[in-house]
Design a protein around this motif. Structure first.
Motif, PDB file in Angstrom:
ATOM      1  N   ILE A 163       5.652   0.842   3.153  1.00 17.10           N
ATOM      2  CA  ILE A 163       6.233   2.022   2.614  1.00 17.10           C
ATOM      3  C   ILE A 163       5.377   2.888   1.962  1.00 17.10           C
ATOM      4  CG2 ILE A 163       8.016   3.143   1.343  1.00 17.10           C
ATOM      5  CD1 ILE A 163       9.643   0.663   1.657  1.00 17.10           C
ATOM      6  N   GLU A 164       4.973   3.996   2.459  1.00 13.86           N
ATOM      7  CA  GLU A 164       3.915   4.691   2.094  1.00 13.86           C
ATOM      8  C   GLU A 164       4.593   5.778   1.184  1.00 13.86           C
ATOM      9  OE1 GLU A 164       0.384   7.901   3.035  1.00 13.86           O
ATOM     10  OE2 GLU A 164       1.287   6.689   4.518  1.00 13.86           O
ATOM     11  N   LYS A 165       4.132   5.923   0.137  1.00 14.79           N
ATOM     12  CA  LYS A 165       4.588   7.005  -1.125  1.00 14.79           C
ATOM     13  C   LYS A 165       3.510   7.869  -1.336  1.00 14.79           C
ATOM     14  CE  LYS A 165       7.651   5.823  -4.034  1.00 14.79           C
ATOM     15  NZ  LYS A 165       8.941   6.468  -3.269  1.00 14.79           N
ATOM     16  N   ASP A 166       3.665   8.910  -2.217  1.00 17.30           N
ATOM     17  CA  ASP A 166       2.714   9.979  -2.590  1.00 17.30           C
ATOM     18  C   ASP A 166       1.672   9.220  -3.081  1.00 17.30           C
ATOM     19  OD1 ASP A 166       4.332  11.986  -1.327  1.00 17.30           O
ATOM     20  OD2 ASP A 166       5.113  12.562  -3.328  1.00 17.30           O
ATOM     21  N   ASP A 167       1.820   8.386  -4.117  1.00 15.01           N
ATOM     22  CA  ASP A 167       0.737   7.814  -4.827  1.00 15.01           C
ATOM     23  C   ASP A 167       0.536   6.231  -4.761  1.00 15.01           C
ATOM     24  OD1 ASP A 167       3.378   6.888  -5.702  1.00 15.01           O
ATOM     25  OD2 ASP A 167       2.917   7.314  -7.765  1.00 15.01           O
ATOM     26  N   MET A 168       1.227   5.677  -3.773  1.00 10.79           N
ATOM     27  CA  MET A 168       1.047   4.336  -3.343  1.00 10.79           C
ATOM     28  C   MET A 168       1.368   3.799  -2.186  1.00 10.79           C
ATOM     29  SD  MET A 168       3.880   2.474  -5.551  1.00 10.79           S
ATOM     30  CE  MET A 168       3.794   3.274  -7.061  1.00 10.79           C
ATOM     31  N   GLU A 192      -6.586   6.271   4.808  1.00  9.29           N
ATOM     32  CA  GLU A 192      -6.476   6.523   6.279  1.00  9.29           C
ATOM     33  C   GLU A 192      -6.672   5.387   7.197  1.00  9.29           C
ATOM     34  OE1 GLU A 192      -8.467   9.464   9.852  1.00  9.29           O
ATOM     35  OE2 GLU A 192      -9.382   9.587   7.571  1.00  9.29           O
ATOM     36  N   ILE A 193      -7.469   4.483   6.982  1.00 13.20           N
ATOM     37  CA  ILE A 193      -8.020   3.402   7.834  1.00 13.20           C
ATOM     38  C   ILE A 193      -6.549   2.458   7.510  1.00 13.20           C
ATOM     39  CG2 ILE A 193      -9.278   1.294   7.747  1.00 13.20           C
ATOM     40  CD1 ILE A 193     -11.592   2.961   7.017  1.00 13.20           C
ATOM     41  N   PHE A 194      -6.204   2.276   6.370  1.00 12.82           N
ATOM     42  CA  PHE A 194      -4.979   1.544   6.210  1.00 12.82           C
ATOM     43  C   PHE A 194      -3.910   2.023   6.895  1.00 12.82           C
ATOM     44  CE2 PHE A 194      -1.296   0.066   3.521  1.00 12.82           C
ATOM     45  CZ  PHE A 194      -1.762  -1.198   3.531  1.00 12.82           C
ATOM     46  N   ARG A 195      -3.634   3.170   6.639  1.00 14.69           N
ATOM     47  CA  ARG A 195      -2.380   3.850   7.190  1.00 14.69           C
ATOM     48  C   ARG A 195      -2.325   3.691   8.823  1.00 14.69           C
ATOM     49  NH1 ARG A 195      -3.508   8.598   5.726  1.00 14.69           N
ATOM     50  NH2 ARG A 195      -2.484   8.580   3.814  1.00 14.69           N
ATOM     51  N   ASN A 196      -3.416   4.197   9.377  1.00 13.19           N
ATOM     52  CA  ASN A 196      -3.582   3.891  10.776  1.00 13.19           C
ATOM     53  C   ASN A 196      -3.737   2.467  11.366  1.00 13.19           C
ATOM     54  OD1 ASN A 196      -3.699   6.752  10.767  1.00 13.19           O
ATOM     55  ND2 ASN A 196      -6.116   6.777  10.955  1.00 13.19           N
ATOM     56  N   ARG A 197      -4.359   1.601  10.704  1.00 11.22           N
ATOM     57  CA  ARG A 197      -4.304   0.261  11.079  1.00 11.22           C
ATOM     58  C   ARG A 197      -2.803  -0.336  11.315  1.00 11.22           C
ATOM     59  NH1 ARG A 197      -7.814  -3.744  10.933  1.00 11.22           N
ATOM     60  NH2 ARG A 197      -9.290  -2.227  11.600  1.00 11.22           N
TER      61      ARG A 197
END
Length: 208
Positions: A163-168, A192-197
Motif C-alpha cells: 500500500i503506497e501512502k503519501d509518506d511511506m 519510482e523503481i520500487f513502485r514500478n517493480r
C-alpha cells in the motif's frame, strides 16, 4: 499478531540461507531506514482499515439493527424494562468494538517505542526483497547479544500486499507482518523503481 511481527520480523535458518543466495546478486535498490513511532501508528492504522474495519462495521451494523428493534419495542411498550437493558447492551457492544481496536493500536505502539532508534537496510532484488537489522558494535559486545538473521520475502509469496501512502510504503505479509518503508529515507528514483517493480510484478504474477 505479536508486536515483533508488526515492524520487523525475525527469520529461520532457511530464510538465512535464501538471503545468502540472494546477496550474491546486486540489489536494484538498497537504502538504510528507521521507523518512527508515529509512522508505525500510521501503518498499523492503514492495516486496520484494510483488514479490520470491514469486520467491525459488519458487527456494528448487526448490533445497531438489534438496538433499533429493542428501541421500537420499548417505544411500543415502555413498561418492559428488558428492552432498555438490551438496548444498553447493544450500545456498549458497539462502543467496545471500536474502543478495543484503538486500544490494541495504542498498546502496540507503546511496546514498539523501544525499536524507534533501530536502523535497517532494505534491498530489492528481481523477485524478492531483504531487510537487515543494523547491529552496532556496542550491541555486538553485549553478553546477551543474539544475531538477527536478515528477513527475506519473495514477491510471489501468498498474501503479500503493498500500500503506497503519501509518506511511506506499507508492506503487509500474510496479514500478520507489516514492514514500513518511509519515503523520507528513499530518493525519488528509489521510490519510482520500487513502485514500478512491485506494480509490474503483481500485474504479471498475481493477476494473470
Amino acid at each position: 499478531m505479536d508486536s515483533e511481527n508488526i515492524v520487523q520480523d525475525g527469520s529461520n535458518g532457511n530464510e538465512k540461507e535464501n538471503a545468502e543466495k540472494i546477496f550474491e546478486a546486486s540489489p536494484d535498490i538498497s537504502f538504510e531506514f528507521n521507523v518512527t513511532n508515529e509512522e508505525e501508528g500510521e501503518a498499523f492504522l492503514t492495516f486496520q482499515k484494510k483488514y479490520v474495519y470491514r469486520k467491525n462495521w459488519i458487527k456494528t451494523i448487526g448490533f445497531a439493527l438489534l438496538a433499533v428493534g429493542f428501541a421500537v419495542s420499548a417505544w411500543r411498550d415502555p413498561s418492559i424494562a428488558m428492552n432498555y437493558i438490551l438496548l444498553g447492551v447493544c450500545a456498549a457492544a458497539i462502543a467496545a468494538i471500536w474502543f478495543n481496536m484503538k486500544k490494541i493500536r495504542s498498546s502496540l505502539l507503546e511496546a514498539l517505542k523501544i525499536l524507534e532508534d533501530d536502523r535497517y537496510v532494505f534491498s530489492l532484488y528481481d523477485d524478492s526483497f531483504v531487510i537487515e537489522t543494523i547491529i552496532t558494535e556496542e550491541e555486538k559486545s553485549s553478553e546477551d547479544y543474539q544475531p538477527i538473521p536478515p528477513r527475506t520475502v519473495r514477491l510471489d509469496e501468498e498474501e503479500l500486499d503493498i500500500i503506497e501512502k503519501d509518506d511511506m510504503f506499507v508492506v503487509i505479509l500474510k496479514r500478520d507482518t507489516i514492514y514500513v518503508l518511509p519515503k523520507r529515507c528513499m530518493s525519488e528514483k528509489q521510490c519510482e523503481i520500487f513502485r514500478n517493480r512491485l506494480a509490474a510484478y503483481f500485474s504479471e504474477n498475481k493477476r494473470g
